[in-house]
Scaffold this motif. Sequence first.
Motif, PDB file in Angstrom:
ATOM      1  N   MET A  63       4.551  10.944 -36.202  1.00 43.34           N
ATOM      2  CA  MET A  63       3.143  11.306 -35.988  1.00 43.34           C
ATOM      3  C   MET A  63       2.750  12.657 -36.559  1.00 43.34           C
ATOM      4  O   MET A  63       1.569  12.945 -36.725  1.00 43.34           O
ATOM      5  CB  MET A  63       2.825  11.275 -34.499  1.00 43.34           C
ATOM      6  N   THR A  64       3.721  13.523 -36.846  1.00 45.23           N
ATOM      7  CA  THR A  64       3.360  14.858 -37.348  1.00 45.23           C
ATOM      8  C   THR A  64       4.042  15.224 -38.662  1.00 45.23           C
ATOM      9  O   THR A  64       3.624  16.185 -39.315  1.00 45.23           O
ATOM     10  CB  THR A  64       3.709  15.954 -36.321  1.00 45.23           C
ATOM     11  N   GLY A  65       5.109  14.512 -39.027  1.00 40.25           N
ATOM     12  CA  GLY A  65       5.858  14.864 -40.230  1.00 40.25           C
ATOM     13  C   GLY A  65       6.842  16.000 -40.028  1.00 40.25           C
ATOM     14  O   GLY A  65       7.556  16.376 -40.959  1.00 40.25           O
ATOM     15  N   SER A  66       6.909  16.542 -38.820  1.00 37.17           N
ATOM     16  CA  SER A  66       7.834  17.641 -38.534  1.00 37.17           C
ATOM     17  C   SER A  66       9.156  17.103 -38.003  1.00 37.17           C
ATOM     18  O   SER A  66       9.239  15.984 -37.510  1.00 37.17           O
ATOM     19  CB  SER A  66       7.223  18.590 -37.503  1.00 37.17           C
ATOM     20  N   LEU A  81       0.869  21.849 -34.859  1.00 34.64           N
ATOM     21  CA  LEU A  81       1.033  20.590 -35.581  1.00 34.64           C
ATOM     22  C   LEU A  81      -0.246  19.763 -35.495  1.00 34.64           C
ATOM     23  O   LEU A  81      -1.084  19.978 -34.632  1.00 34.64           O
ATOM     24  CB  LEU A  81       2.209  19.804 -34.995  1.00 34.64           C
ATOM     25  N   ARG A  82      -0.373  18.785 -36.393  1.00 36.82           N
ATOM     26  CA  ARG A  82      -1.521  17.898 -36.395  1.00 36.82           C
ATOM     27  C   ARG A  82      -1.050  16.445 -36.430  1.00 36.82           C
ATOM     28  O   ARG A  82      -0.034  16.120 -37.054  1.00 36.82           O
ATOM     29  CB  ARG A  82      -2.435  18.180 -37.598  1.00 36.82           C
ATOM     30  N   LEU A  83      -1.805  15.580 -35.760  1.00 36.63           N
ATOM     31  CA  LEU A  83      -1.438  14.181 -35.636  1.00 36.63           C
ATOM     32  C   LEU A  83      -1.928  13.369 -36.841  1.00 36.63           C
ATOM     33  O   LEU A  83      -3.103  13.459 -37.215  1.00 36.63           O
ATOM     34  CB  LEU A  83      -2.043  13.590 -34.358  1.00 36.63           C
ATOM     35  N   ALA A  84      -1.034  12.593 -37.417  1.00 40.38           N
ATOM     36  CA  ALA A  84      -1.378  11.615 -38.454  1.00 40.38           C
ATOM     37  C   ALA A  84      -2.161  12.222 -39.615  1.00 40.38           C
ATOM     38  O   ALA A  84      -3.083  11.605 -40.153  1.00 40.38           O
ATOM     39  CB  ALA A  84      -2.165  10.464 -37.836  1.00 40.38           C
ATOM     40  N   LYS A  85      -1.798  13.453 -40.002  1.00 35.57           N
ATOM     41  CA  LYS A  85      -2.410  14.139 -41.147  1.00 35.57           C
ATOM     42  C   LYS A  85      -3.910  14.372 -40.975  1.00 35.57           C
ATOM     43  O   LYS A  85      -4.637  14.538 -41.958  1.00 35.57           O
ATOM     44  CB  LYS A  85      -2.141  13.350 -42.436  1.00 35.57           C
ATOM     45  N   GLY A  86      -4.354  14.372 -39.730  1.00 39.32           N
ATOM     46  CA  GLY A  86      -5.754  14.653 -39.448  1.00 39.32           C
ATOM     47  C   GLY A  86      -5.933  16.012 -38.824  1.00 39.32           C
ATOM     48  O   GLY A  86      -5.118  16.922 -39.034  1.00 39.32           O
ATOM     49  N   ASP A  87      -6.982  16.159 -38.026  1.00 38.73           N
ATOM     50  CA  ASP A  87      -7.282  17.447 -37.401  1.00 38.73           C
ATOM     51  C   ASP A  87      -6.941  17.490 -35.915  1.00 38.73           C
ATOM     52  O   ASP A  87      -7.112  18.540 -35.279  1.00 38.73           O
ATOM     53  CB  ASP A  87      -8.774  17.773 -37.572  1.00 38.73           C
ATOM     54  N   GLU A  88      -6.503  16.369 -35.352  1.00 43.03           N
ATOM     55  CA  GLU A  88      -6.236  16.311 -33.919  1.00 43.03           C
ATOM     56  C   GLU A  88      -4.907  16.965 -33.562  1.00 43.03           C
ATOM     57  O   GLU A  88      -3.878  16.734 -34.211  1.00 43.03           O
ATOM     58  CB  GLU A  88      -6.237  14.862 -33.435  1.00 43.03           C
ATOM     59  N   GLU A  89      -4.922  17.766 -32.485  1.00 44.63           N
ATOM     60  CA  GLU A  89      -3.714  18.395 -31.974  1.00 44.63           C
ATOM     61  C   GLU A  89      -2.981  17.453 -31.024  1.00 44.63           C
ATOM     62  O   GLU A  89      -3.527  16.444 -30.565  1.00 44.63           O
ATOM     63  CB  GLU A  89      -4.073  19.662 -31.185  1.00 44.63           C
ATOM     64  N   ILE A  90      -1.749  17.809 -30.715  1.00 45.63           N
ATOM     65  CA  ILE A  90      -1.039  17.148 -29.617  1.00 45.63           C
ATOM     66  C   ILE A  90      -1.620  17.698 -28.319  1.00 45.63           C
ATOM     67  O   ILE A  90      -1.541  18.900 -28.065  1.00 45.63           O
ATOM     68  CB  ILE A  90       0.471  17.430 -29.668  1.00 45.63           C
TER      69      ILE A  90
END
Length: 242
Positions: A63-66, A81-90
């Motif tokens: 979900m984050t690429g990390s 971090l950002r979810l699914a390459k968008g702007d939403e945070e965990i």
Amino acid sequence: MEFYLDTYIAHRGLHCHECPECPENSLAAFQEAVNHGYAIELDVHLSSDGHVMVFHDETLTRMTGSNGKVSQYTLKSLKELRLAKGDEEIPTLKEVLDLVQGKVPLVIEIKVIDHDGVLEAEVMKLLHNYDGDYAIQSFNPMTLKWLRKHYPSLTLGLLVTRDFSDTKLSRLKQRILANMTFIPVIRPNYIGLDIDTYSKIQLQIIKRFTFNHLVFWTVRTKEQMRTAKRLGANIIFENIKP
């Protein structure tokens, strides 16, 4: 009737697989569920500094690429971090509670492998003054046993599957879990059953011990919805709108 039996439950919020602006387990997905009047299913882990984070996987990669696990990061690091390459945070569970404010019910899945009661206790601290309907569910019977002991009136759901392909459990433990051996100890309010792997024997056990208080997961097709309806079950759904 209780909400977990008569209110459709959006799996990880009302999210979109192809939409980075509304990914799973995000505040955007939860707001969409609220807007449509669906109950919300979400997953929680602990950060390294003890914050309850809303995230499904044990690891951050998908979900984050990390790299690494949620439990290895601090709240501050996770928030970068950002979810699914968008702007939403965990989000944190507190942020979700502040957003929902009892407008729709919550179904909180506690993700633990080695139960020690720490995550469970932190979740219950946050829910102590929450004014809204909620249930706690888990695959781990020890988590639910602990919760039933310390919070006898809590609404609990035991999650059950017959697919153990991603675990290293012995065959004995697999049979114990699939056959819901812990039902008399946990006294769950409902069983959350894998719609892709359920058996007639499991349905008979559920009918006997929980009066058919059944919620199927994860329902993704109209055919599966019809199956759930035929068996008198509620659903945790995604990719469709009931």
